[in-house]
Design a protein around this motif. Structure first.
Motif, PDB file in Angstrom:
ATOM      1  N   THR A  61      35.524  36.334  35.786  1.00  0.00           N
ATOM      2  CA  THR A  61      36.411  35.855  36.859  1.00  0.00           C
ATOM      3  C   THR A  61      35.632  35.619  38.149  1.00  0.00           C
ATOM      4  N   ALA A  62      34.745  36.554  38.499  1.00  0.00           N
ATOM      5  CA  ALA A  62      33.967  36.429  39.725  1.00  0.00           C
ATOM      6  C   ALA A  62      33.028  35.224  39.671  1.00  0.00           C
ATOM      7  N   LEU A  63      32.383  35.015  38.538  1.00  0.00           N
ATOM      8  CA  LEU A  63      31.479  33.870  38.400  1.00  0.00           C
ATOM      9  C   LEU A  63      32.242  32.555  38.510  1.00  0.00           C
ATOM     10  N   GLY A  64      33.468  32.537  37.987  1.00  0.00           N
ATOM     11  CA  GLY A  64      34.271  31.332  38.097  1.00  0.00           C
ATOM     12  C   GLY A  64      34.659  31.015  39.533  1.00  0.00           C
ATOM     13  N   ALA A  65      34.857  32.053  40.348  1.00  0.00           N
ATOM     14  CA  ALA A  65      35.273  31.829  41.740  1.00  0.00           C
ATOM     15  C   ALA A  65      34.125  31.376  42.629  1.00  0.00           C
ATOM     16  N   LEU A  66      32.897  31.720  42.299  1.00  0.00           N
ATOM     17  CA  LEU A  66      31.755  31.432  43.178  1.00  0.00           C
ATOM     18  C   LEU A  66      31.568  29.949  43.527  1.00  0.00           C
ATOM     19  N   PRO A  67      31.715  29.003  42.584  1.00  0.00           N
ATOM     20  CA  PRO A  67      31.457  27.595  42.940  1.00  0.00           C
ATOM     21  C   PRO A  67      32.353  27.042  44.037  1.00  0.00           C
ATOM     22  N   PHE A 159      51.656  32.510  42.931  1.00  0.00           N
ATOM     23  CA  PHE A 159      50.776  31.965  41.895  1.00  0.00           C
ATOM     24  C   PHE A 159      49.635  32.929  41.603  1.00  0.00           C
ATOM     25  N   VAL A 160      49.040  33.506  42.647  1.00  0.00           N
ATOM     26  CA  VAL A 160      47.954  34.468  42.456  1.00  0.00           C
ATOM     27  C   VAL A 160      48.453  35.690  41.692  1.00  0.00           C
ATOM     28  N   ILE A 161      49.645  36.177  42.026  1.00  0.00           N
ATOM     29  CA  ILE A 161      50.214  37.324  41.319  1.00  0.00           C
ATOM     30  C   ILE A 161      50.411  37.000  39.851  1.00  0.00           C
ATOM     31  N   ALA A 162      50.853  35.760  39.560  1.00  0.00           N
ATOM     32  CA  ALA A 162      51.042  35.363  38.161  1.00  0.00           C
ATOM     33  C   ALA A 162      49.722  35.387  37.402  1.00  0.00           C
ATOM     34  N   ILE A 163      48.644  34.916  38.025  1.00  0.00           N
ATOM     35  CA  ILE A 163      47.341  34.938  37.368  1.00  0.00           C
ATOM     36  C   ILE A 163      46.876  36.380  37.143  1.00  0.00           C
ATOM     37  N   VAL A 164      47.101  37.233  38.140  1.00  0.00           N
ATOM     38  CA  VAL A 164      46.718  38.634  37.990  1.00  0.00           C
ATOM     39  C   VAL A 164      47.480  39.274  36.839  1.00  0.00           C
ATOM     40  N   ILE A 192      37.294  36.673  26.077  1.00  0.00           N
ATOM     41  CA  ILE A 192      38.176  36.789  27.242  1.00  0.00           C
ATOM     42  C   ILE A 192      37.394  36.557  28.530  1.00  0.00           C
ATOM     43  N   ALA A 193      36.148  37.036  28.582  1.00  0.00           N
ATOM     44  CA  ALA A 193      35.320  36.801  29.769  1.00  0.00           C
ATOM     45  C   ALA A 193      35.085  35.304  29.986  1.00  0.00           C
ATOM     46  N   LEU A 194      34.835  34.568  28.911  1.00  0.00           N
ATOM     47  CA  LEU A 194      34.662  33.117  29.022  1.00  0.00           C
ATOM     48  C   LEU A 194      35.943  32.451  29.490  1.00  0.00           C
ATOM     49  N   GLN A 195      37.068  32.947  28.996  1.00  0.00           N
ATOM     50  CA  GLN A 195      38.354  32.376  29.380  1.00  0.00           C
ATOM     51  C   GLN A 195      38.686  32.680  30.836  1.00  0.00           C
ATOM     52  N   ASP A 196      38.142  33.778  31.369  1.00  0.00           N
ATOM     53  CA  ASP A 196      38.421  34.166  32.753  1.00  0.00           C
ATOM     54  C   ASP A 196      37.656  33.320  33.770  1.00  0.00           C
ATOM     55  N   VAL A 197      36.602  32.642  33.339  1.00  0.00           N
ATOM     56  CA  VAL A 197      35.817  31.827  34.276  1.00  0.00           C
ATOM     57  C   VAL A 197      36.678  30.743  34.934  1.00  0.00           C
ATOM     58  N   PRO A 198      37.388  29.903  34.158  1.00  0.00           N
ATOM     59  CA  PRO A 198      38.228  28.901  34.836  1.00  0.00           C
ATOM     60  C   PRO A 198      39.379  29.516  35.623  1.00  0.00           C
ATOM     61  N   GLU A 199      39.869  30.690  35.214  1.00  0.00           N
ATOM     62  CA  GLU A 199      40.935  31.341  35.980  1.00  0.00           C
ATOM     63  C   GLU A 199      40.460  31.713  37.385  1.00  0.00           C
ATOM     64  N   GLY A 200      39.252  32.288  37.475  1.00  0.00           N
ATOM     65  CA  GLY A 200      38.709  32.626  38.785  1.00  0.00           C
ATOM     66  C   GLY A 200      38.514  31.391  39.650  1.00  0.00           C
ATOM     67  N   LEU A 201      38.062  30.305  39.020  1.00  0.00           N
ATOM     68  CA  LEU A 201      37.862  29.053  39.752  1.00  0.00           C
ATOM     69  C   LEU A 201      39.184  28.518  40.285  1.00  0.00           C
ATOM     70  N   ILE A 202      40.228  28.547  39.458  1.00  0.00           N
ATOM     71  CA  ILE A 202      41.526  28.006  39.861  1.00  0.00           C
ATOM     72  C   ILE A 202      42.112  28.803  41.015  1.00  0.00           C
ATOM     73  N   PHE A 219      36.412  35.758  47.491  1.00  0.00           N
ATOM     74  CA  PHE A 219      36.582  37.208  47.356  1.00  0.00           C
ATOM     75  C   PHE A 219      37.905  37.544  46.648  1.00  0.00           C
ATOM     76  N   CYS A 220      38.990  36.891  47.046  1.00  0.00           N
ATOM     77  CA  CYS A 220      40.286  37.148  46.412  1.00  0.00           C
ATOM     78  C   CYS A 220      40.279  36.715  44.952  1.00  0.00           C
ATOM     79  N   GLY A 221      39.628  35.585  44.662  1.00  0.00           N
ATOM     80  CA  GLY A 221      39.544  35.144  43.273  1.00  0.00           C
ATOM     81  C   GLY A 221      38.772  36.120  42.406  1.00  0.00           C
ATOM     82  N   ALA A 222      37.651  36.629  42.950  1.00  0.00           N
ATOM     83  CA  ALA A 222      36.864  37.598  42.201  1.00  0.00           C
ATOM     84  C   ALA A 222      37.615  38.911  42.043  1.00  0.00           C
ATOM     85  N   ALA A 223      38.325  39.339  43.100  1.00  0.00           N
ATOM     86  CA  ALA A 223      39.051  40.610  43.059  1.00  0.00           C
ATOM     87  C   ALA A 223      40.209  40.570  42.074  1.00  0.00           C
TER      88      ALA A 223
END
Length: 298
Positions: A61-67, A159-164, A192-202, A219-223
């Protein structure tokens, strides 16, 4: 001020920011290593295994949020493809990584085929119902308590709560699989880790697009992924209390993930006009989860 002095001032600020960031990274790394070592010495092997799997998912998730630090937006087609990709992986994980070992465990517990089927079915219904009730309760309380933050509206926070909430059954699945010492536990965690990458990005892109600063959005996406190691550890501890809970845990996690796919992801895909990317993303995620699970099934 002359152009030369302005250039020196800008370079000085850039140097101070870079130095501060480097010190923050070094200090955070040292602290993380100490915490990691302390946890390893205190947790049992099963709980440590679950914690590692959950942290791997949080890292995805954190790696997905970084870009998002460098990106401005994402196309509708890419968003649809990533949403379908996550749905395909979750569906494959439920059907092939969680439910089959749940049935196998009921057989090992000397239950008949009909008894085992009823137990697993009850667990699936319980998991889906519990996640639905939690989401409904959070949605109602959030509408009453959340306030706008730096231009970020209530709908964005929902929306963020739904993703969480999507991450809760994923963490449960990783924790139960680790506690059960399933042969495909590594594949499940990696998938699941691979699937979490686009979730963090979104998540990070939505927050940044709603007016939040990019660093705060990242930070919020990674958290948002930190619920996964928490629920992985909690689920592993619960099934560790009694081995009789293992098939229940697997079935409940599968039911919760199936609810996310059926109630949240598939309807969103049908409401969008970009069906080819949605179908391609869904099929790619489904096949990749199968491939990862089989490759690491040792």
């Amino acid at each position: 001020m002359s152009p030369l002095h302005e250039l020196i001032a800008v370079n000085g600020r850039s140097f101070r920011y870079a130095l501060g960031l480097m010190l923050l990274v070094v200090g955070g790394t040292i602290l993380a290593i100490k915490v990691w070592s302390g946890l390893q010495s205190r947790l049992s092997p099963a709980l440590w295994y679950a914690w590692q799997g959950g942290m791997l998912c949080a890292l995805g998730t954190a790696l997905g949020a970084l870009p998002v630090i460098f990106m401005r937006s994402i196309s509708a087609r890419s968003y649809t493809a990533m949403l379908g990709f996550g749905g395909g992986m979750m569906l494959a994980a439920s059907l092939f990584s969680l439910l089959p070992p749940a049935f196998q465990l009921t057989h090992e517990q000397s239950l008949t085929a009909s008894q085992g089927s009823l137990l697993v079915a009850a667990g699936v219904v319980l998991g889906a119902g519990a996640l639905w009730a939690l989401g409904h309760w959070l949605s109602r309380t959030s509408r009453a308590s959340l306030r706008a933050d730096q231009g970020v509206g209530l709908s964005v926070w929902l929306f963020v709560i739904a993703i969480v909430l999507h991450n809760v059954p994923e963490g449960m699945a990783v924790g139960v699989a680790a506690a059960a010492n399933l042969s495909n536990a590594d594949g499940l965690a990696l998938g699941i880790a691979l699937q979490d990458v686009p979730e963090g990005l979104i998540i990070a892109l939505v927050l940044a697009g709603a007016g939040m600063s990019r660093w705060k959005a990242v930070f919020c996406g990674a958290a948002s992924g930190l619920v996964e190691p928490m629920f992985a550890l909690l689920s592993a501890w619960l099934v560790g209390v009694s081995l009789q809970l293992l098939p229940w845990g697997l079935a409940i996690a599968a039911g919760a993930m199936l609810l996310v796919v059926i109630r949240e992801i598939i309807p969103k895909l049908y409401r969008r006009s970009d069906m080819p990317p949605a179908v391609l993303g869904f099929a790619s995620g489904f096949v990749l989860m199968l491939a990862v699970g089989n490759a690491l099934n040792v």
